[in-house]
Design an enzyme around this catalytic site. Sequence first.
Site, PDB file in Angstrom:
ATOM      1  N   TYR A  53     -40.144 -72.112 -49.175  1.00 46.61           N
ATOM      2  CA  TYR A  53     -41.365 -72.622 -48.526  1.00 46.61           C
ATOM      3  C   TYR A  53     -41.204 -74.108 -48.213  1.00 46.61           C
ATOM      4  CZ  TYR A  53     -46.374 -73.891 -48.072  1.00 46.61           C
ATOM      5  OH  TYR A  53     -47.591 -74.360 -47.629  1.00 46.61           O
ATOM      6  N   ALA A  54     -40.760 -74.873 -49.207  1.00 54.19           N
ATOM      7  CA  ALA A  54     -40.604 -76.321 -49.027  1.00 54.19           C
ATOM      8  C   ALA A  54     -39.603 -76.621 -47.913  1.00 54.19           C
ATOM      9  CB  ALA A  54     -40.153 -76.954 -50.344  1.00 54.19           C
ATOM     10  N   ALA A  55     -38.489 -75.895 -47.920  1.00 48.62           N
ATOM     11  CA  ALA A  55     -37.437 -76.149 -46.915  1.00 48.62           C
ATOM     12  C   ALA A  55     -37.921 -75.776 -45.515  1.00 48.62           C
ATOM     13  CB  ALA A  55     -36.181 -75.357 -47.282  1.00 48.62           C
ATOM     14  N   GLY A  98     -72.051 -70.749 -30.089  1.00 55.14           N
ATOM     15  CA  GLY A  98     -72.210 -70.198 -28.736  1.00 55.14           C
ATOM     16  C   GLY A  98     -71.015 -69.349 -28.332  1.00 55.14           C
ATOM     17  N   SER A 135     -58.589 -66.337 -38.783  1.00 55.78           N
ATOM     18  CA  SER A 135     -59.688 -65.466 -39.212  1.00 55.78           C
ATOM     19  C   SER A 135     -60.224 -65.880 -40.575  1.00 55.78           C
ATOM     20  CB  SER A 135     -59.225 -64.012 -39.245  1.00 55.78           C
ATOM     21  OG  SER A 135     -58.122 -63.860 -40.117  1.00 55.78           O
ATOM     22  N   ARG A 136     -59.476 -66.696 -41.312  1.00 55.67           N
ATOM     23  CA  ARG A 136     -59.973 -67.201 -42.608  1.00 55.67           C
ATOM     24  C   ARG A 136     -59.238 -68.495 -42.970  1.00 55.67           C
ATOM     25  NH1 ARG A 136     -56.441 -62.931 -44.355  1.00 55.67           N
ATOM     26  NH2 ARG A 136     -54.709 -63.896 -45.471  1.00 55.67           N
ATOM     27  N   ASN A 182     -50.713 -72.662 -37.235  1.00 54.26           N
ATOM     28  CA  ASN A 182     -51.253 -72.728 -38.604  1.00 54.26           C
ATOM     29  C   ASN A 182     -50.686 -71.673 -39.533  1.00 54.26           C
ATOM     30  OD1 ASN A 182     -53.443 -73.294 -40.728  1.00 54.26           O
ATOM     31  ND2 ASN A 182     -53.899 -71.171 -40.164  1.00 54.26           N
ATOM     32  N   SER A 219     -47.035 -78.934 -44.912  1.00 62.02           N
ATOM     33  CA  SER A 219     -47.520 -78.989 -46.295  1.00 62.02           C
ATOM     34  C   SER A 219     -46.886 -80.204 -46.967  1.00 62.02           C
ATOM     35  CB  SER A 219     -47.089 -77.729 -47.051  1.00 62.02           C
ATOM     36  OG  SER A 219     -47.232 -77.910 -48.448  1.00 62.02           O
ATOM     37  N   LYS A 262     -41.034 -75.774 -44.421  1.00 58.84           N
ATOM     38  CA  LYS A 262     -42.046 -76.749 -43.969  1.00 58.84           C
ATOM     39  C   LYS A 262     -41.382 -78.090 -43.620  1.00 58.84           C
ATOM     40  CE  LYS A 262     -46.049 -74.514 -44.320  1.00 58.84           C
ATOM     41  NZ  LYS A 262     -46.809 -74.126 -43.114  1.00 58.84           N
TER      42      LYS A 262
HETATM   43  N1  LIG Z   1     -53.977 -73.360 -48.935  1.00 62.50           N
HETATM   44  C1  LIG Z   1     -53.357 -74.496 -49.255  1.00 62.50           C
HETATM   45  O1  LIG Z   1     -53.609 -75.131 -50.303  1.00 62.50           O
HETATM   46  C2  LIG Z   1     -52.309 -75.064 -48.327  1.00 62.50           C
HETATM   47  C3  LIG Z   1     -51.685 -76.267 -48.676  1.00 62.50           C
HETATM   48  C4  LIG Z   1     -50.729 -76.814 -47.833  1.00 62.50           C
HETATM   49  C5  LIG Z   1     -50.418 -76.169 -46.650  1.00 62.50           C
HETATM   50  N2  LIG Z   1     -51.019 -74.998 -46.328  1.00 62.50           N
HETATM   51  C6  LIG Z   1     -50.654 -74.344 -45.054  1.00 62.50           C
HETATM   52  O2  LIG Z   1     -51.826 -74.151 -44.281  1.00 62.50           O
HETATM   53  C7  LIG Z   1     -51.683 -72.977 -43.477  1.00 62.50           C
HETATM   54  C8  LIG Z   1     -52.858 -72.044 -43.702  1.00 62.50           C
HETATM   55  O3  LIG Z   1     -52.916 -71.704 -45.074  1.00 62.50           O
HETATM   56  P1  LIG Z   1     -54.117 -70.856 -45.703  1.00 62.50           P
HETATM   57  O4  LIG Z   1     -54.034 -71.102 -47.166  1.00 62.50           O
HETATM   58  O5  LIG Z   1     -55.382 -71.121 -44.985  1.00 62.50           O
HETATM   59  O6  LIG Z   1     -53.603 -69.354 -45.379  1.00 62.50           O
HETATM   60  P2  LIG Z   1     -54.339 -67.940 -45.572  1.00 62.50           P
HETATM   61  O7  LIG Z   1     -55.540 -68.063 -46.418  1.00 62.50           O
HETATM   62  O8  LIG Z   1     -53.272 -66.985 -46.002  1.00 62.50           O
HETATM   63  O9  LIG Z   1     -54.828 -67.573 -44.081  1.00 62.50           O
HETATM   64  C9  LIG Z   1     -53.892 -67.328 -43.120  1.00 62.50           C
HETATM   65  C10 LIG Z   1     -54.555 -66.919 -41.810  1.00 62.50           C
HETATM   66  O10 LIG Z   1     -53.504 -66.577 -40.919  1.00 62.50           O
HETATM   67  C11 LIG Z   1     -53.582 -65.192 -40.551  1.00 62.50           C
HETATM   68  N3  LIG Z   1     -52.201 -64.716 -40.517  1.00 62.50           N
HETATM   69  C12 LIG Z   1     -51.319 -64.673 -41.545  1.00 62.50           C
HETATM   70  N4  LIG Z   1     -50.157 -64.161 -41.118  1.00 62.50           N
HETATM   71  C13 LIG Z   1     -50.313 -63.886 -39.794  1.00 62.50           C
HETATM   72  C14 LIG Z   1     -49.472 -63.338 -38.801  1.00 62.50           C
HETATM   73  N5  LIG Z   1     -48.227 -62.930 -39.083  1.00 62.50           N
HETATM   74  N6  LIG Z   1     -49.946 -63.200 -37.532  1.00 62.50           N
HETATM   75  C15 LIG Z   1     -51.214 -63.590 -37.242  1.00 62.50           C
HETATM   76  N7  LIG Z   1     -52.056 -64.108 -38.140  1.00 62.50           N
HETATM   77  C16 LIG Z   1     -51.610 -64.253 -39.406  1.00 62.50           C
HETATM   78  C17 LIG Z   1     -54.446 -64.563 -41.629  1.00 62.50           C
HETATM   79  O11 LIG Z   1     -55.113 -63.393 -41.167  1.00 62.50           O
HETATM   80  P3  LIG Z   1     -54.417 -61.922 -41.320  1.00 62.50           P
HETATM   81  O12 LIG Z   1     -53.869 -61.838 -42.711  1.00 62.50           O
HETATM   82  O13 LIG Z   1     -55.520 -60.966 -41.025  1.00 62.50           O
HETATM   83  O14 LIG Z   1     -53.345 -61.878 -40.299  1.00 62.50           O
HETATM   84  C18 LIG Z   1     -55.439 -65.693 -41.894  1.00 62.50           C
HETATM   85  O15 LIG Z   1     -56.403 -65.750 -40.862  1.00 62.50           O
HETATM   86  C19 LIG Z   1     -50.320 -72.380 -43.847  1.00 62.50           C
HETATM   87  O16 LIG Z   1     -49.335 -72.816 -42.933  1.00 62.50           O
HETATM   88  C20 LIG Z   1     -50.044 -72.967 -45.226  1.00 62.50           C
HETATM   89  O17 LIG Z   1     -48.667 -73.044 -45.523  1.00 62.50           O
HETATM   90  C21 LIG Z   1     -51.951 -74.421 -47.137  1.00 62.50           C
END
Ligand SMILES: NC(=O)c1ccc[n+]([C@@H]2O[C@H](COP(=O)([O-])OP(=O)(O)OC[C@H]3O[C@@H](n4cnc5c(N)ncnc54)[C@H](OP(=O)(O)O)[C@@H]3O)[C@@H](O)[C@H]2O)c1
Length: 255
Positions: A155-157, A54, A14-15, A90, A142, A159
Amino acid sequence: MLLHEKIGLVSGSSRGIGKAIAQRLLKEGAVVWITGRERGALERTHRECTRDFGDNARLFEGDLTDPGTIRTLLATVHDQCGGLDIAVANIGSGRSVMGWDVPDQAWEDAMTVNFHAAVRLSREAIRLMETGGSGSIVFISSIAGVESIRAPVPYAAAKAALLMYMKSTARIVAPMGIRMNAVSPGNVLFEGGTWDRKLGEDREAVEGYIRSEVPMGAFASPQDIAGAVAFLASDSGSFVTGANLVVDGGQTRSL
Ligand SMILES: NC(=O)c1ccc[n+]([C@@H]2O[C@H](COP(=O)([O-])OP(=O)(O)OC[C@H]3O[C@@H](n4cnc5c(N)ncnc54)[C@H](OP(=O)(O)O)[C@@H]3O)[C@@H](O)[C@H]2O)c1
């Protein structure tokens, strides 16, 4: 289009990064299940996707750390679409406790959202893909799971464990026609995300960190991550399995 008539799902879309992945899969012609817990954000993203790509966007609301909800999602995909070609695990969170003295609950929380949820989702996806005789599963890990950087240890462990789960299981499911890979992002900037918040707290320190640690001198965008996922999900990556594609502007030093 790379993914014409494919059926895909992205957990947590969703985001942020998940949303960009869902949008990219839609752009490539797939039917895509967009998922999340908060109904409002989910509906906004669904509306945006329908406007731009679409009527191929589908919506599922629920907590995807819950095993029953994961099974319900996969059953819904099966009932409505008849199969599954692409699953992107994700959901994950880097919010945890720093240092060595980490309470058990923090360990459990980090493992649940970053590891167990992805393992459970992929296990159910494999059942569905096995029937069709093909599929591609992509885990979002990550660089914290690849190298020791300034991230909370749980978190690191978690991933890192996810990467080894992917690597080991990829060998087992390859004869079933199923590929499994991971994408490991570096620092991904988007409005409302972790790095946006950190910039708000101390812009100078964060910009200094990016300048000193990232050879390309910039944040990744969610679209950078989505491009790597689209490659792995599509026939362009048809002989790639058990791989971890690092998308970090050169930040990690290991091979
Ligand atoms: N951002 C970074 O710099 C970065 C870097 C390396 C790796 N990552 C990895 O990339 C992935 C996405 O990160 P992000 O930063 O985009 O995360 P985010 O901004 O927190 O977005 C997470 C998304 O997942 C949904 N979500 C979270 N918990 C959920 C659950 N229990 N059930 C269903 N939906 C859930 C959230 O919506 P709701 O809260 O409405 O459920 C949202 O749509 C993660 O695995 C993160 O570890 C991120």
